[in-house]
Scaffold this motif. Structure first.
Motif, short mmCIF file in Angstrom:
data_model
loop_
_atom_site.label_atom_id
_atom_site.label_comp_id
_atom_site.label_asym_id
_atom_site.label_seq_id
_atom_site.Cartn_x
_atom_site.Cartn_y
_atom_site.Cartn_z
N ALA A 107 0.83 -1.21 0.00
CA ALA A 107 0.00 0.00 0.00
C ALA A 107 0.86 1.25 0.00
CB ALA A 107 -0.93 -0.01 1.21
N GLN A 108 1.97 1.22 0.72
CA GLN A 108 2.86 2.38 0.75
C GLN A 108 3.51 2.60 -0.61
OE1 GLN A 108 3.23 4.70 3.19
NE2 GLN A 108 4.33 5.71 1.52
N ASP A 109 3.82 1.52 -1.31
CA ASP A 109 4.37 1.65 -2.66
C ASP A 109 3.36 2.31 -3.59
OD1 ASP A 109 6.69 0.53 -1.82
OD2 ASP A 109 6.69 -1.16 -3.21
N VAL A 110 2.09 1.97 -3.42
CA VAL A 110 1.04 2.59 -4.23
C VAL A 110 0.98 4.08 -3.94
CG1 VAL A 110 -1.46 2.71 -4.59
CG2 VAL A 110 -0.32 0.49 -4.47
N ARG A 111 1.06 4.45 -2.67
CA ARG A 111 1.03 5.88 -2.31
C ARG A 111 2.23 6.61 -2.91
NH1 ARG A 111 -0.76 3.65 2.76
NH2 ARG A 111 -2.91 4.28 3.20
N THR A 112 3.39 5.96 -2.94
CA THR A 112 4.59 6.56 -3.54
C THR A 112 4.37 6.82 -5.02
OG1 THR A 112 6.04 5.47 -1.94
CG2 THR A 112 7.05 6.25 -3.99
N LEU A 113 3.79 5.84 -5.72
CA LEU A 113 3.50 5.99 -7.14
C LEU A 113 2.51 7.12 -7.37
CD1 LEU A 113 3.59 5.14 -10.11
CD2 LEU A 113 1.83 3.44 -9.59
N LEU A 114 1.45 7.18 -6.58
CA LEU A 114 0.44 8.22 -6.76
C LEU A 114 1.02 9.61 -6.50
CD1 LEU A 114 -2.69 6.54 -5.14
CD2 LEU A 114 -2.04 6.63 -7.55
N ALA A 115 1.97 9.70 -5.56
CA ALA A 115 2.64 10.98 -5.32
C ALA A 115 3.42 11.41 -6.56
CB ALA A 115 3.57 10.87 -4.11
N LEU A 116 4.04 10.46 -7.25
CA LEU A 116 4.74 10.77 -8.49
C LEU A 116 3.76 11.21 -9.57
CD1 LEU A 116 7.45 7.95 -8.78
CD2 LEU A 116 7.85 10.41 -8.51
N LEU A 117 2.61 10.54 -9.64
CA LEU A 117 1.60 10.92 -10.62
C LEU A 117 1.07 12.32 -10.33
CD1 LEU A 117 -0.38 7.56 -11.03
CD2 LEU A 117 1.45 8.48 -12.47
N ASP A 118 1.04 12.71 -9.06
CA ASP A 118 0.65 14.07 -8.71
C ASP A 118 1.62 15.09 -9.32
OD1 ASP A 118 -1.69 13.67 -7.27
OD2 ASP A 118 -0.63 13.34 -5.39
N CYS A 119 2.88 14.70 -9.43
CA CYS A 119 3.87 15.59 -10.06
C CYS A 119 3.50 15.82 -11.53
CB CYS A 119 5.26 14.99 -9.96
SG CYS A 119 5.92 14.91 -8.28
N LEU A 120 3.02 14.78 -12.20
CA LEU A 120 2.56 14.94 -13.58
C LEU A 120 1.40 15.93 -13.65
CD1 LEU A 120 2.54 11.29 -15.01
CD2 LEU A 120 4.19 13.08 -15.49
N ILE A 121 0.46 15.78 -12.73
CA ILE A 121 -0.70 16.66 -12.71
C ILE A 121 -0.27 18.10 -12.47
CG2 ILE A 121 -2.84 17.17 -11.46
CD1 ILE A 121 -3.05 14.14 -10.90
N ASP A 122 0.72 18.29 -11.59
CA ASP A 122 1.23 19.63 -11.33
C ASP A 122 1.89 20.24 -12.57
OD1 ASP A 122 0.36 19.47 -8.72
OD2 ASP A 122 2.30 18.86 -7.92
N CYS A 123 2.35 19.37 -13.48
CA CYS A 123 2.95 19.83 -14.73
C CYS A 123 1.89 20.09 -15.81
CB CYS A 123 3.96 18.81 -15.25
SG CYS A 123 5.42 18.61 -14.21
N GLY A 124 0.62 19.94 -15.46
CA GLY A 124 -0.46 20.16 -16.42
C GLY A 124 -0.79 18.96 -17.27
N ILE A 125 -0.36 17.78 -16.83
CA ILE A 125 -0.60 16.55 -17.58
C ILE A 125 -1.72 15.75 -16.90
CG2 ILE A 125 0.43 14.35 -18.32
CD1 ILE A 125 3.14 15.79 -18.35
N SER A 126 -2.71 15.39 -17.67
CA SER A 126 -3.81 14.58 -17.13
C SER A 126 -3.36 13.14 -16.95
CB SER A 126 -5.02 14.63 -18.08
OG SER A 126 -5.47 15.96 -18.24
N VAL A 127 -3.80 12.51 -15.87
CA VAL A 127 -3.45 11.12 -15.58
C VAL A 127 -4.72 10.28 -15.57
CG1 VAL A 127 -2.46 9.51 -13.90
CG2 VAL A 127 -1.42 11.78 -14.23
N ILE A 128 -4.71 9.23 -16.37
CA ILE A 128 -5.86 8.32 -16.46
C ILE A 128 -5.37 6.91 -16.13
CG2 ILE A 128 -7.62 7.33 -17.96
CD1 ILE A 128 -7.40 9.89 -19.65
N ILE A 129 -6.04 6.27 -15.19
CA ILE A 129 -5.72 4.88 -14.84
C ILE A 129 -6.92 4.03 -15.22
CG2 ILE A 129 -5.17 3.26 -12.99
CD1 ILE A 129 -3.95 5.57 -11.44
N ILE A 130 -6.68 3.03 -16.06
CA ILE A 130 -7.74 2.12 -16.48
C ILE A 130 -7.68 0.85 -15.62
CG2 ILE A 130 -8.65 0.73 -18.39
CD1 ILE A 130 -7.45 2.78 -20.30
N GLY A 131 -8.80 0.49 -15.06
CA GLY A 131 -8.86 -0.72 -14.24
C GLY A 131 -10.00 -1.61 -14.67
N HIS A 132 -10.12 -2.75 -14.02
CA HIS A 132 -11.20 -3.67 -14.28
C HIS A 132 -12.03 -3.85 -13.02
CE1 HIS A 132 -8.29 -4.70 -17.50
NE2 HIS A 132 -9.40 -4.83 -18.20
#
Length: 212
Positions: free
Chosen positions: A77-102
């Protein structure tokens, strides 16, 4: 999936490649000209994350990691939070993040007074049960792709049923969904609807940045 879309792709064999790619995009002067990053899909990425954790701890399942007692699931779970924090950096750069799940039918129990009620509820499919709530909390919108059947009257005046593919933006007792960007409760599952979602989110981000 996205196989029929003409987009830049990165094939990965381990989750650390995703971390490295996100960091590279964030650190690049022009972010490689990207406006969106799509992870397709979450199931495969989380499986790679879990495999790395198991290899690091010489374990077969998460329950064997770090002495057991749920420690492996906490680490994952902590690894997931680390990844999401990195994805937040993308969002801060003006990049939309889409995660496709099932989806998966999750067995749920609730207590009403002294009575227990059990039912199945559709939620995002994750290996680690701790992951789903983390993703739900992080995302600005969790969209459920489903269908609805409506009765229409054709040109001859005869009633007939029609099944339409829909995107649901609000959850209920049947499935998980949410949005905090002011979307309608349901939208047609179409490119136009997805464009509306992206534009709405961009507008919200712009207004939020201006207020700061």
């Amino acid at each position: 999936g996205s196989l029929n879309l003409d987009v830049q792709r990165l094939s990965i064999v381990c989750d650390t490649q995703v971390y490295d790619a996100v960091k590279a995009i964030c650190n690049h002067e022009t972010h490689f000209g990207l406006t969106s990053v799509i992870i397709d899909g979450w199931d495969s990425l989380e499986e790679m994350m879990v495999e790395r954790i198991l290899d690091q701890h010489d374990a077969q399942v998460l329950d064997e990691v770090a002495g057991g007692f749920g420690a492996g699931k906490v680490i994952a779970a902590q690894d997931v939070r680390t990844l999401l924090a990195l994805l937040d950096c993308l969002i801060d750069c003006g990049i939309s993040v889409i995660i496709i799940g099932h989806q998966i039918d999750a067995y749920t129990e609730i207590m009403t007074g002294s009575e227990k009620t059990s039912y199945d509820r559709i939620t995002i499919n994750t290996i680690n049960k701790k992951t789903g709530p983390i993703l739900m909390e992080w995302a600005d919108a969790v969209l459920y792709a489903g269908s609805e059947t409506v009765t229409i009257r054709n040109c001859a005046g005869v009633q007939e049923t029609e099944t339409r593919r829909m995107l649901y933006t609000a959850g209920n007792s049947v499935f998980d969904a949410k949005n905090r960007i002011g979307l309608p409760e349901k939208l047609p599952l179409s490119v136009e609807a997805l464009q509306l979602i992206m534009k709405t989110k961009k507008k919200e981000d712009t207004e939020s940045a201006e207020q700061k």
